[in-house]
Design a protein around this motif. Structure first.
Motif, PDB file in Angstrom:
ATOM      1  N   TYR A   1     -20.696 -20.992  10.116  1.00 56.88           N
ATOM      2  CA  TYR A   1     -19.999 -21.851   9.152  1.00 56.88           C
ATOM      3  C   TYR A   1     -19.968 -21.229   7.747  1.00 56.88           C
ATOM      4  CZ  TYR A   1     -20.565 -25.234  12.895  1.00 56.88           C
ATOM      5  OH  TYR A   1     -20.541 -25.854  14.110  1.00 56.88           O
ATOM      6  N   GLU A   2     -19.964 -19.922   7.678  1.00 55.40           N
ATOM      7  CA  GLU A   2     -19.945 -19.268   6.371  1.00 55.40           C
ATOM      8  C   GLU A   2     -18.508 -18.959   5.950  1.00 55.40           C
ATOM      9  OE1 GLU A   2     -21.879 -15.420   3.976  1.00 55.40           O
ATOM     10  OE2 GLU A   2     -22.124 -15.617   6.148  1.00 55.40           O
ATOM     11  N   ARG A   3     -18.265 -19.143   4.666  1.00 52.72           N
ATOM     12  CA  ARG A   3     -16.943 -18.843   4.083  1.00 52.72           C
ATOM     13  C   ARG A   3     -17.128 -17.874   2.919  1.00 52.72           C
ATOM     14  NH1 ARG A   3     -12.705 -23.052   1.152  1.00 52.72           N
ATOM     15  NH2 ARG A   3     -10.868 -21.704   1.268  1.00 52.72           N
ATOM     16  N   VAL A   4     -16.293 -16.835   2.878  1.00 50.21           N
ATOM     17  CA  VAL A   4     -16.373 -15.817   1.828  1.00 50.21           C
ATOM     18  C   VAL A   4     -14.984 -15.648   1.219  1.00 50.21           C
ATOM     19  CG1 VAL A   4     -16.931 -13.424   1.266  1.00 50.21           C
ATOM     20  CG2 VAL A   4     -18.255 -14.636   3.026  1.00 50.21           C
ATOM     21  N   ILE A   5     -14.928 -15.598  -0.116  1.00 49.28           N
ATOM     22  CA  ILE A   5     -13.673 -15.397  -0.834  1.00 49.28           C
ATOM     23  C   ILE A   5     -13.813 -14.143  -1.694  1.00 49.28           C
ATOM     24  CG2 ILE A   5     -12.014 -16.347  -2.486  1.00 49.28           C
ATOM     25  CD1 ILE A   5     -12.907 -19.127  -1.683  1.00 49.28           C
ATOM     26  N   ARG A   6     -12.840 -13.263  -1.608  1.00 50.29           N
ATOM     27  CA  ARG A   6     -12.806 -12.066  -2.447  1.00 50.29           C
ATOM     28  C   ARG A   6     -11.567 -12.112  -3.337  1.00 50.29           C
ATOM     29  NH1 ARG A   6     -14.753  -7.370   1.877  1.00 50.29           N
ATOM     30  NH2 ARG A   6     -16.916  -8.141   2.057  1.00 50.29           N
ATOM     31  N   HIS A   7     -11.755 -11.681  -4.562  1.00 54.05           N
ATOM     32  CA  HIS A   7     -10.697 -11.748  -5.566  1.00 54.05           C
ATOM     33  C   HIS A   7     -10.196 -10.339  -5.886  1.00 54.05           C
ATOM     34  CE1 HIS A   7     -11.890 -15.939  -6.198  1.00 54.05           C
ATOM     35  NE2 HIS A   7     -13.145 -15.511  -6.285  1.00 54.05           N
ATOM     36  N   TYR A   8      -8.876 -10.197  -5.842  1.00 52.90           N
ATOM     37  CA  TYR A   8      -8.239  -8.921  -6.172  1.00 52.90           C
ATOM     38  C   TYR A   8      -7.162  -9.155  -7.229  1.00 52.90           C
ATOM     39  CZ  TYR A   8     -10.401  -7.155  -1.882  1.00 52.90           C
ATOM     40  OH  TYR A   8     -11.297  -6.796  -0.912  1.00 52.90           O
ATOM     41  N   HIS A   9      -6.679  -8.058  -7.791  1.00 52.98           N
ATOM     42  CA  HIS A   9      -5.614  -8.111  -8.787  1.00 52.98           C
ATOM     43  C   HIS A   9      -4.556  -7.073  -8.428  1.00 52.98           C
ATOM     44  CE1 HIS A   9      -9.157  -9.779 -10.867  1.00 52.98           C
ATOM     45  NE2 HIS A   9      -8.283 -10.553 -11.487  1.00 52.98           N
ATOM     46  N   LEU A  10      -3.326  -7.540  -8.259  1.00 54.81           N
ATOM     47  CA  LEU A  10      -2.218  -6.656  -7.929  1.00 54.81           C
ATOM     48  C   LEU A  10      -1.527  -6.218  -9.212  1.00 54.81           C
ATOM     49  CD1 LEU A  10      -0.663  -8.653  -4.942  1.00 54.81           C
ATOM     50  CD2 LEU A  10      -2.451  -6.902  -4.880  1.00 54.81           C
ATOM     51  N   GLU A  11      -1.295  -4.925  -9.343  1.00 54.08           N
ATOM     52  CA  GLU A  11      -0.616  -4.376 -10.512  1.00 54.08           C
ATOM     53  C   GLU A  11       0.856  -4.163 -10.156  1.00 54.08           C
ATOM     54  OE1 GLU A  11      -2.080  -4.253 -13.248  1.00 54.08           O
ATOM     55  OE2 GLU A  11      -4.223  -4.185 -12.787  1.00 54.08           O
ATOM     56  N   ALA A  12       1.731  -4.919 -10.817  1.00 54.78           N
ATOM     57  CA  ALA A  12       3.172  -4.795 -10.567  1.00 54.78           C
ATOM     58  C   ALA A  12       3.723  -3.643 -11.406  1.00 54.78           C
ATOM     59  CB  ALA A  12       3.889  -6.101 -10.903  1.00 54.78           C
ATOM     60  N   THR A  13       3.622  -2.453 -10.856  1.00 54.44           N
ATOM     61  CA  THR A  13       4.020  -1.259 -11.604  1.00 54.44           C
ATOM     62  C   THR A  13       5.452  -0.826 -11.313  1.00 54.44           C
ATOM     63  OG1 THR A  13       3.102   0.151  -9.866  1.00 54.44           O
ATOM     64  CG2 THR A  13       1.653  -0.427 -11.709  1.00 54.44           C
ATOM     65  N   ARG A  14       6.085  -1.417 -10.318  1.00 54.51           N
ATOM     66  CA  ARG A  14       7.443  -1.012  -9.975  1.00 54.51           C
ATOM     67  C   ARG A  14       8.241  -2.206  -9.472  1.00 54.51           C
ATOM     68  NH1 ARG A  14       7.199   2.555  -4.493  1.00 54.51           N
ATOM     69  NH2 ARG A  14       9.354   1.839  -4.392  1.00 54.51           N
ATOM     70  N   ARG A  15       9.537  -2.124  -9.672  1.00 51.28           N
ATOM     71  CA  ARG A  15      10.464  -3.171  -9.248  1.00 51.28           C
ATOM     72  C   ARG A  15      10.585  -3.161  -7.723  1.00 51.28           C
ATOM     73  NH1 ARG A  15      15.562  -2.659  -7.605  1.00 51.28           N
ATOM     74  NH2 ARG A  15      15.333  -0.422  -7.956  1.00 51.28           N
ATOM     75  N   GLY A  16      10.789  -4.332  -7.137  1.00 49.31           N
ATOM     76  CA  GLY A  16      11.012  -4.396  -5.702  1.00 49.31           C
ATOM     77  C   GLY A  16      10.536  -5.698  -5.097  1.00 49.31           C
ATOM     78  N   VAL A  17      10.720  -5.800  -3.790  1.00 50.18           N
ATOM     79  CA  VAL A  17      10.251  -6.945  -3.009  1.00 50.18           C
ATOM     80  C   VAL A  17       9.158  -6.445  -2.074  1.00 50.18           C
ATOM     81  CG1 VAL A  17      10.870  -8.748  -1.370  1.00 50.18           C
ATOM     82  CG2 VAL A  17      12.499  -8.070  -3.140  1.00 50.18           C
ATOM     83  N   PHE A  18       7.981  -7.005  -2.202  1.00 50.30           N
ATOM     84  CA  PHE A  18       6.818  -6.538  -1.444  1.00 50.30           C
ATOM     85  C   PHE A  18       6.430  -7.617  -0.423  1.00 50.30           C
ATOM     86  CE2 PHE A  18       6.754  -4.544  -5.602  1.00 50.30           C
ATOM     87  CZ  PHE A  18       6.658  -3.206  -5.257  1.00 50.30           C
ATOM     88  N   GLU A  19       6.473  -7.231   0.847  1.00 51.34           N
ATOM     89  CA  GLU A  19       6.186  -8.145   1.946  1.00 51.34           C
ATOM     90  C   GLU A  19       4.728  -7.988   2.382  1.00 51.34           C
ATOM     91  OE1 GLU A  19       8.369 -10.233   3.106  1.00 51.34           O
ATOM     92  OE2 GLU A  19      10.304  -9.471   2.352  1.00 51.34           O
ATOM     93  N   PHE A  20       4.071  -9.136   2.603  1.00 47.45           N
ATOM     94  CA  PHE A  20       2.706  -9.168   3.118  1.00 47.45           C
ATOM     95  C   PHE A  20       2.730  -9.653   4.563  1.00 47.45           C
ATOM     96  CE2 PHE A  20       2.194  -9.270  -1.397  1.00 47.45           C
ATOM     97  CZ  PHE A  20       0.998  -8.633  -1.668  1.00 47.45           C
ATOM     98  N   GLY A  21       1.807  -9.121   5.354  1.00 46.98           N
ATOM     99  CA  GLY A  21       1.702  -9.539   6.740  1.00 46.98           C
ATOM    100  C   GLY A  21       2.409  -8.553   7.673  1.00 46.98           C
ATOM    101  N   PRO A  22       2.011  -8.568   8.943  1.00 46.02           N
ATOM    102  CA  PRO A  22       0.988  -9.427   9.534  1.00 46.02           C
ATOM    103  C   PRO A  22      -0.427  -8.942   9.194  1.00 46.02           C
ATOM    104  CG  PRO A  22       1.817  -7.917  11.173  1.00 46.02           C
ATOM    105  CD  PRO A  22       2.621  -7.664   9.935  1.00 46.02           C
ATOM    106  N   ILE A  23      -1.408  -9.682   9.674  1.00 50.66           N
ATOM    107  CA  ILE A  23      -2.806  -9.282   9.526  1.00 50.66           C
ATOM    108  C   ILE A  23      -3.383  -9.025  10.922  1.00 50.66           C
ATOM    109  CG2 ILE A  23      -3.141 -10.572   7.395  1.00 50.66           C
ATOM    110  CD1 ILE A  23      -4.754 -12.592   9.177  1.00 50.66           C
TER     111      ILE A  23
END
Length: 377
Positions: free
Chosen positions: A121-143
């Motif tokens: 029953y453990e839950r872990v959250i990690r925090h990241y920061h995305l740097e938008a350095t270029r124009r475009g459409v960025f798709e996430f997934g699948p995992i």
């Protein structure tokens, strides 16, 4: 009977027959390892949730977007090794990861990889920061989720869709005022027009055959003793279509060659002009002979006014690719069938404008205002 159970049983029999207690202990350990591995194989991914949250779905080049990744083991079975490969389109940068690994299965995707050891029953959250350095459409997934056993062997793997999208629009720059010596962009009057604005009275001229009687200026006619007609200035349009010339290098339009810096500069210029014109109350649209992730050969946003229109224009600029789908002349012909006469067409190009002369004369005689803005590299 599984392989691990058979191995444990055989080891126990040998230990009993040989009278070696150590083999009995090894048999117990082998049976325990096989049993727990079977548990992780069967139940490791059940009630295991993975969640990804973007701080926003839209950003501008130079922004930083937060990304939270959470994994939750919602069962009593602990997991000694859990890994997640979160795929994302090439080009996005993660501040906490200097380099993302290229995925070896999906083309043009990088993998943001995380590993955990989760208790019950453990839950872990990690925090990241995305740097938008270029124009475009960025798709996430699948995992891809992987659960391994105590010695690091793969127990079970599962792929989940979990789609998400981050649209990074080009940045905008201030548009310099010309100081009043020239009319604002999109407001210049054509020398000849099929339409006239009754509010823009320009004086009188001699009566010409075909002038309607209501156009005669009777007071001026009586004063000079010959018929005079009213004259109006050509209509001044507040409807602007930004025409982006996707072709950045001389040559035929079908050549798959482009100048990346020039194309990005055109996108920044188009976004900046759109913002300035919309802030001035104009109706603004965008057209380009290029591909924007659809089957259409023309990327087009119809002219509208209001603050929401800037998001529509910049979204299209974010999706627009640098490969031309046709010539500028074909695009202008296509536009004249869709926008009314009197609209101002502002052409942004990185090429020498001399070949555009015939197109501009044809636009002028058809009642369209036109301007050419050349990107200086």
């Amino acid at each position: 009977m599984t392989g691990w159970t058979a191995l444990a049983l055989a080891t126990a029999l040998v230990g009993v027959a040989a009278g070696v207690p150590g083999l009995l202990l090894l048999a117990v350990a082998t049976f325990g390892y096989g049993a727990t591995t079977r548990l992780w194989t069967r139940y490791g991914l059940s009630n295991l949730s993975y969640d990804r949250r973007l701080g926003t779905e839209r950003a501008v080049v130079g922004d930083t977007v937060s990304l939270d990744v959470a994994v939750w083991n919602r069962k009593a079975l602990p997991l000694p090794w859990v890994a997640a490969d979160d795929l994302v389109t090439n080009g996005i940068e993660v501040r906490e990861r200097k380099a993302l690994e290229l995925d070896d299965v999906t083309v043009a995707r990088n993998a943001l990889r995380n590993t955990w050891a989760l208790g019950w029953y453990e839950r872990v959250i990690r925090h990241y920061h995305l740097e938008a350095t270029r124009r475009g459409v960025f798709e996430f997934g699948p995992i891809r989720l992987h659960v391994r056993d105590l010695v690091g062997r793969h127990a079970v793997t599962e792929e989940r869709p979990l789609p998400a999208r981050l649209v990074v629009a080009p940045r905008t720059l201030p548009v310099m005022d010309t100081g009043g010596a020239r009319a604002p962009i999109g407001e210049r009057r054509a020398r000849h027009s099929l339409f006239h604005d009754p509010a823009l009275f320009g004086g009188v001229r001699p009566f010409q055959p075909g002038d309607p009687l209501r156009r005669i200026h009777w007071r001026a006619t009586a004063r000079v003793g010959r018929p005079l007609s009213r004259r109006w200035e050509p209509a001044r349009s507040r409807q602007i279509i930004l025409v982006l010339d996707v072709q950045t290098l001389p040559g035929p339009a079908w050549e798959m060659a482009w100048d990346p810096d020039a194309f990005e500069g055109l996108c920044v210029g188009a976004a900046s002009l759109a913002r300035a014109a919309l802030n001035g109350g104009a109706s603004v649209g965008l057209a380009a002979a290029g591909f924007s992730g659809t089957s259409q050969r023309v990327a087009y946003v119809p002219g509208r006014s209001g603050p929401a229109q800037l998001a529509r224009v910049t979204d299209l600029l974010a999706r627009l690719g640098p490969i031309s789908s046709g010539s500028l002349g074909d695009l202008l012909t296509w536009l004249t069938r869709r926008v009314p006469a009197g609209t101002s067409l502002v052409i942004l190009t990185a090429r020498p404008p001399r070949p555009f002369g015939p197109y501009l004369r044809r636009l002028s005689t058809s009642g369209y205002g036109s301007e050419v803005l050349v990107l200086q590299g």
